[in-house]
Motif scaffolding. Structure first.
Motif, PDB file in Angstrom:
ATOM      1  N   VAL A 181      25.504   6.472  24.574  1.00 16.13           N
ATOM      2  CA  VAL A 181      26.631   7.371  23.237  1.00 16.13           C
ATOM      3  C   VAL A 181      27.382   5.993  22.406  1.00 16.13           C
ATOM      4  O   VAL A 181      27.214   6.507  21.003  1.00 16.13           O
ATOM      5  CB  VAL A 181      27.764   8.087  24.051  1.00 16.13           C
ATOM      6  CG1 VAL A 181      28.883   6.908  24.956  1.00 16.13           C
ATOM      7  CG2 VAL A 181      28.979   8.697  23.449  1.00 16.13           C
ATOM      8  N   PHE A 182      26.736   5.153  22.533  1.00 19.55           N
ATOM      9  CA  PHE A 182      27.824   3.710  21.587  1.00 19.55           C
ATOM     10  C   PHE A 182      26.907   3.505  20.899  1.00 19.55           C
ATOM     11  O   PHE A 182      27.350   3.421  19.890  1.00 19.55           O
ATOM     12  CB  PHE A 182      28.233   2.835  22.071  1.00 19.55           C
ATOM     13  CG  PHE A 182      28.982   3.204  23.920  1.00 19.55           C
ATOM     14  CD1 PHE A 182      30.335   3.545  23.684  1.00 19.55           C
ATOM     15  CD2 PHE A 182      29.491   2.786  25.404  1.00 19.55           C
ATOM     16  CE1 PHE A 182      31.327   4.269  24.762  1.00 19.55           C
ATOM     17  CE2 PHE A 182      29.717   2.978  26.278  1.00 19.55           C
ATOM     18  CZ  PHE A 182      31.057   4.295  26.097  1.00 19.55           C
ATOM     19  N   ARG A 188      27.763   5.706  13.298  1.00 22.17           N
ATOM     20  CA  ARG A 188      28.669   6.704  12.688  1.00 22.17           C
ATOM     21  C   ARG A 188      30.262   6.235  11.998  1.00 22.17           C
ATOM     22  O   ARG A 188      31.060   6.614  10.889  1.00 22.17           O
ATOM     23  CB  ARG A 188      29.218   7.693  13.791  1.00 22.17           C
ATOM     24  CG  ARG A 188      30.229   9.207  13.416  1.00 22.17           C
ATOM     25  CD  ARG A 188      30.578   9.959  14.836  1.00 22.17           C
ATOM     26  NE  ARG A 188      29.516  10.473  15.752  1.00 22.17           N
ATOM     27  CZ  ARG A 188      29.761  10.877  16.451  1.00 22.17           C
ATOM     28  NH1 ARG A 188      30.692   9.976  17.422  1.00 22.17           N
ATOM     29  NH2 ARG A 188      28.614  11.596  17.522  1.00 22.17           N
ATOM     30  N   PRO A 346      40.754  11.021  13.052  1.00 24.61           N
ATOM     31  CA  PRO A 346      39.524  12.125  13.641  1.00 24.61           C
ATOM     32  C   PRO A 346      39.913  12.533  14.979  1.00 24.61           C
ATOM     33  O   PRO A 346      38.930  13.649  15.539  1.00 24.61           O
ATOM     34  CB  PRO A 346      38.157  10.605  13.977  1.00 24.61           C
ATOM     35  CG  PRO A 346      39.171   9.537  12.978  1.00 24.61           C
ATOM     36  CD  PRO A 346      40.114   9.938  12.846  1.00 24.61           C
ATOM     37  N   GLY A 352      33.843  18.013  17.657  1.00 22.99           N
ATOM     38  CA  GLY A 352      33.078  16.872  18.634  1.00 22.99           C
ATOM     39  C   GLY A 352      32.433  15.465  18.428  1.00 22.99           C
ATOM     40  O   GLY A 352      32.640  14.607  19.073  1.00 22.99           O
ATOM     41  N   GLY A 353      31.813  15.690  17.442  1.00 26.34           N
ATOM     42  CA  GLY A 353      30.683  14.382  16.665  1.00 26.34           C
ATOM     43  C   GLY A 353      31.937  13.952  16.104  1.00 26.34           C
ATOM     44  O   GLY A 353      30.441  13.190  14.878  1.00 26.34           O
ATOM     45  N   GLN A 355      34.302  11.768  16.068  1.00 30.21           N
ATOM     46  CA  GLN A 355      34.656  10.461  17.173  1.00 30.21           C
ATOM     47  C   GLN A 355      34.442   9.489  16.992  1.00 30.21           C
ATOM     48  O   GLN A 355      33.275   8.787  16.767  1.00 30.21           O
ATOM     49  CB  GLN A 355      35.729  10.510  18.511  1.00 30.21           C
ATOM     50  CG  GLN A 355      35.622  11.854  18.813  1.00 30.21           C
ATOM     51  CD  GLN A 355      37.130  12.424  17.719  1.00 30.21           C
ATOM     52  OE1 GLN A 355      38.092  11.599  17.821  1.00 30.21           O
ATOM     53  NE2 GLN A 355      37.246  13.446  17.412  1.00 30.21           N
ATOM     54  N   TYR A 359      37.726   5.637  19.210  1.00 25.58           N
ATOM     55  CA  TYR A 359      38.466   6.261  20.345  1.00 25.58           C
ATOM     56  C   TYR A 359      37.980   5.988  22.121  1.00 25.58           C
ATOM     57  O   TYR A 359      38.530   6.211  22.951  1.00 25.58           O
ATOM     58  CB  TYR A 359      38.116   7.952  20.119  1.00 25.58           C
ATOM     59  CG  TYR A 359      38.028   8.721  21.190  1.00 25.58           C
ATOM     60  CD1 TYR A 359      38.705   9.478  21.438  1.00 25.58           C
ATOM     61  CD2 TYR A 359      36.468   8.875  21.939  1.00 25.58           C
ATOM     62  CE1 TYR A 359      38.991  10.455  22.777  1.00 25.58           C
ATOM     63  CE2 TYR A 359      36.417   9.524  22.623  1.00 25.58           C
ATOM     64  CZ  TYR A 359      38.084  10.959  23.484  1.00 25.58           C
ATOM     65  OH  TYR A 359      37.544  11.071  24.119  1.00 25.58           O
TER      66      TYR A 359
END
Lengths: 403, 348
Positions: A181-182, A188, A346, A352-353, A355, A359
């Motif tokens: 995920v990172f 992002r 945020p 959900g997308g 962050q 966080y």
């Protein structure tokens, strides 16, 4: 000789002056070092340290480091581990070790703590004793995870922070898709920072120009209008946007009343909401440096350019804009660096997308005590920021040098 | 190494939090979750405790996180004494040795409390619940189960759920037909999380995520969503204070216990323990549920709670019978990996 006697006191007094100057900034220096540089440094060092398992199981850690990592470790290692497990029972050290192992292999925390509670006297068969407490101790993957945590230094956290891991045989591989995920979040974060900066520049530039060139009493009023939100808490400003942007909020009400849209638009709990709120919160950081630079630019160069035949846009682009470059640079840098560290906005108006990396840093620091991973994520964010700054400083310096 | 991590903790505490003032001169400090619940606690607990014992009480609020507590304890001289923690913070913190151990005999014995409220390191403070809720003024025919929550044809409108895997995976499995009692068994088994995420995926386009406990009520009131997975206490508070017609479906709700703990090394340890005893006494604790809509942990207090609010509480026997207790151990073990997975999933 004469010249020498004159120079010596001059040198000494210059030294004294310099010393005085140093003494003046000493409190600030100590303050910055004590509350900023050292704490952050100590935290970042945790990204390559792995002390928790070895603190609770020092001899097991040594034995595991010597093991080749294939299949199961020698039974002597299991017996050492069992003995240390009983010694660690009830102490404060076993929990950080369990947290560390659980970060690698979910479920390890309760397994380790339960095994510690149930561990009895060690017989000849260490592995057998462990497997009798919980069958999972017969899995080689468990021991490989313990070997990875043996410390004292590790690349585990840094690899995990970029969605990589070491497999049980020691080679580097991608994280499984469900945990990777990172990298996405870093991209992002940098992208949101960039978009917010661009919007702030486009919106803030004319405002700064207006304030810098308005008559004094209007300029003061406008400045106050910019500053009041700047002094208001980020949380308040963010929640104000919730009121404005929600489904039946002011903006949607206005749009529907005027017939521009039929169905309310989704303006919040998504990327739009994040961008709107962040641009609003950060706009003063762009306007103020721009204003301070524009304030020092007189009208004459523009007039001269236009009297020499430049059209207004051309005069602006070739005469005015270059003079404000320092303001653009300072504003963009302030906004960008603030933006990529954003957390509250945020969290409250994003979906959900949306962050950002802060966080996750807060999550691992505060919720799960995985300070190693939090440190690794922070380090990467700091490095990314530093690199961007260097790249930017090079771009900034080059035209100056060419002058 | 240990010394080094202590230094780092100290550094973190210094950088992140206000530098603690001299601890000896500090009043007893109690920390809870803020908002209307803490206001109720002030009225029922802190005020009467101060006036009856003459011990001044300072209040602070927080939003959870065992990291803060660890940093405070490791830095020495914590500036908080009594803290209301969630059960995961109780468990991790207890393993880490962050809390002073309560004297259960002085509290009236372990048998005086419900089972989930008794532990080595803390005393249960309240029982709270997350459940399906809807606005009966907007939905004439209300949903009855999590399967209905997933049924967007029959019950149109968006839904709001807490952003994160906790509670949602459980609700998804219940919507998929798993009985409340078996939810964690399924989640622990291979493929259990896959099944829950697959079910969540069906509802994904209709979900608005909330992060603060006040949001579900707000989102329903503003018409943004038609249903919520919400703290039940907030729903009943909105009924009372804002005259909302929010309804709670207790079937398939998940309840958990918060706990009072005393931080290790607290300079006010004895006063802190005295306060915890005061706050969990039946005659004192029974006054909280009618104000905060959270259940009492002291069995005698639960029995003596005002009967008119009983059906609004997680501790009502009829409500407990259809609910599932939060499995703390499952979540302590899996919160990291499932949170990563949740975020990877939510941003796709």
């Amino acid at each position: 000789m004469a010249a020498g006697t004159v120079r010596a006191p001059a040198g000494r007094s210059r030294f004294r002056l310099r010393l005085g100057a140093w003494l003046l900034i000493l409190p600030l220096f100590l303050f910055a070092a004590g509350t900023f540089v050292i704490p952050i440094g100590l935290m970042l060092v945790r990204s390559v340290q792995d002390p928790d398992f070895a603190a609770a199981f020092p001899r097991t850690a040594v034995a595991l480091a010597a093991w080749d990592g294939r299949d199961l470790p020698p039974d002597a290692t299991a017996r050492t581990f069992l003995a240390e497990l009983q010694a660690a029972r009830g102490g404060d050290r076993i929990s950080p070790a369990a947290t560390r192992l659980n970060a690698d292999l979910a479920g390890f925390r309760s397994l380790l703590l339960r095994t510690a509670r149930n561990a009895r006297a060690v017989g000849e068969d260490g592995l057998g004793t462990l497997a009798a407490i919980d069958a999972r101790w017969a899995e080689p993957g468990l021991w490989a995870a313990m070997r990875r945590a043996a410390g004292p230094l590790t690349d585990y956290f840094l690899l995990a922070a970029i969605d990589l891991q070491r497999t049980d045989d020691g080679s580097i591989a991608a994280m499984p898709e469900t945990r990777a995920v990172f990298v996405d979040v870093f991209i992002r974060t940098l992208w949101i920072g960039f978009v917010v900066t661009a919007f702030c520049l486009v919106l803030g530039y004319p405002v700064a120009y207006l304030i810098a060139n308005a008559p004094a009493r209007w300029a003061n009023l406008l400045l106050v209008v910019v500053l009041i939100p700047f002094w208001t808490s980020v949380l308040v400003r963010t929640t104000a946007w919730v009121v404005l942007l929600q489904r039946d909020g002011l903006v949607n009400g206005l749009l529907r009343w005027s017939g521009i849209v039929e169905q309310p638009l989704a303006l919040i709990y998504n990327r739009t909401g994040v961008l709107v709120a962040m641009v609003h919160v950060l706009l003063p950081l762009m306007i103020l440096p721009l204003y301070s630079v524009m304030k020092g630019i007189g009208p004459s160069p523009m007039r001269a350019a236009m009297s020499l035949g430049a059209r207004p846009l051309e005069a602006f682009a070739r005469v005015y804009l270059p003079q404000t470059r320092a303001g653009i640079a300072a504003g963009a840098l302030l906004v960008y660096i603030s933006a990529i560290g954003y957390y509250v906005t945020p969290e409250l108006v994003g979906g959900g997308g949306d962050q950002m990396i802060s966080y996750f840093i807060a999550f691992y620091t505060n919720r799960t005590l995985n300070w190693g991973l939090a440190a690794a994520l922070s380090l990467i964010l700091l490095l990314a920021t530093g690199l961007l700054y260097l790249a930017y400083a090079r771009i900034e310096v080059r035209p100056e040098a060419g002058k | 190494m240990a010394h080094f991590s202590k230094l780092a903790a100290m550094a973190l505490a210094m950088a992140g939090m206000a530098v603690a003032t001299a601890a000896s001169a500090r009043d007893l400090t109690v920390v809870a979750w803020g908002g209307s619940t803490q206001a109720a606690q002030k009225k029922v607990y802190y005020g009467p405790f101060s006036s009856q014992t003459g011990i001044p009480v300072l209040e602070d609020s927080w939003s959870g996180g065992v990291g803060i507590l660890r940093a405070k304890v490791q830095a020495g001289q914590p500036n908080w004494d009594v803290i209301q923690v969630e059960s995961d913070e109780l468990h991790i913190g207890c393993d880490e040795g962050l809390y002073e151990k309560p004297d259960w005999a002085a509290l009236g014995g372990k048998d005086a409390f419900m089972k989930d409220a008794v532990s080595e390191c803390g005393v249960g403070s309240v029982v709270w619940s997350v459940a399906l809720a809807y606005d009966a003024d907007r939905l004439k025919e209300g949903p009855k189960s999590w399967a209905d929550f997933w049924n967007v044809q029959q019950f149109p409108g968006k839904r709001t759920m807490r952003r994160g895997p906790k509670y949602n995976l459980e609700f998804a499995l219940m919507a998929d037909g798993v009985p409340a009692a078996d939810v964690y068994k399924v989640l622990r088994a291979p493929g259990g999380a896959d099944r829950a995420f697959a079910k969540l995926e069906q509802l994904k386009p209709h979900i608005v995520w909330w992060t603060a406990g006040g949001q579900p009520g707000q989102l329903m009131a503003s018409g943004e969503v038609s249903m919520a997975a919400s703290y039940t206490s907030r729903m009943f508070a909105a009924r009372r204070d804002d005259k909302r017609n929010f309804q709670v479906v207790w079937a398939g709700s998940i309840y958990a216990v918060d706990h009072w703990v005393v931080l290790r090394g607290s300079p006010n340890r004895d006063k802190a323990m005295q306060m915890v005893q005061f706050m969990t006494r039946p005659d004192i604790q029974k006054e909280l549920p009618p104000l905060s809509f959270q259940g009492a942990t002291n069995l005698e207090a639960a029995k003596r709670t005002d009967p008119s609010v009983m059906s609004s509480l997680p501790t009502d026997p009829a409500n407990l019978a259809v609910a599932a207790p939060l499995d703390v151990e499952f979540w302590v073990d899996n919160i990291e990996q499932l949170t990563q997975r949740f975020n990877a999933w939510a941003s796709r």
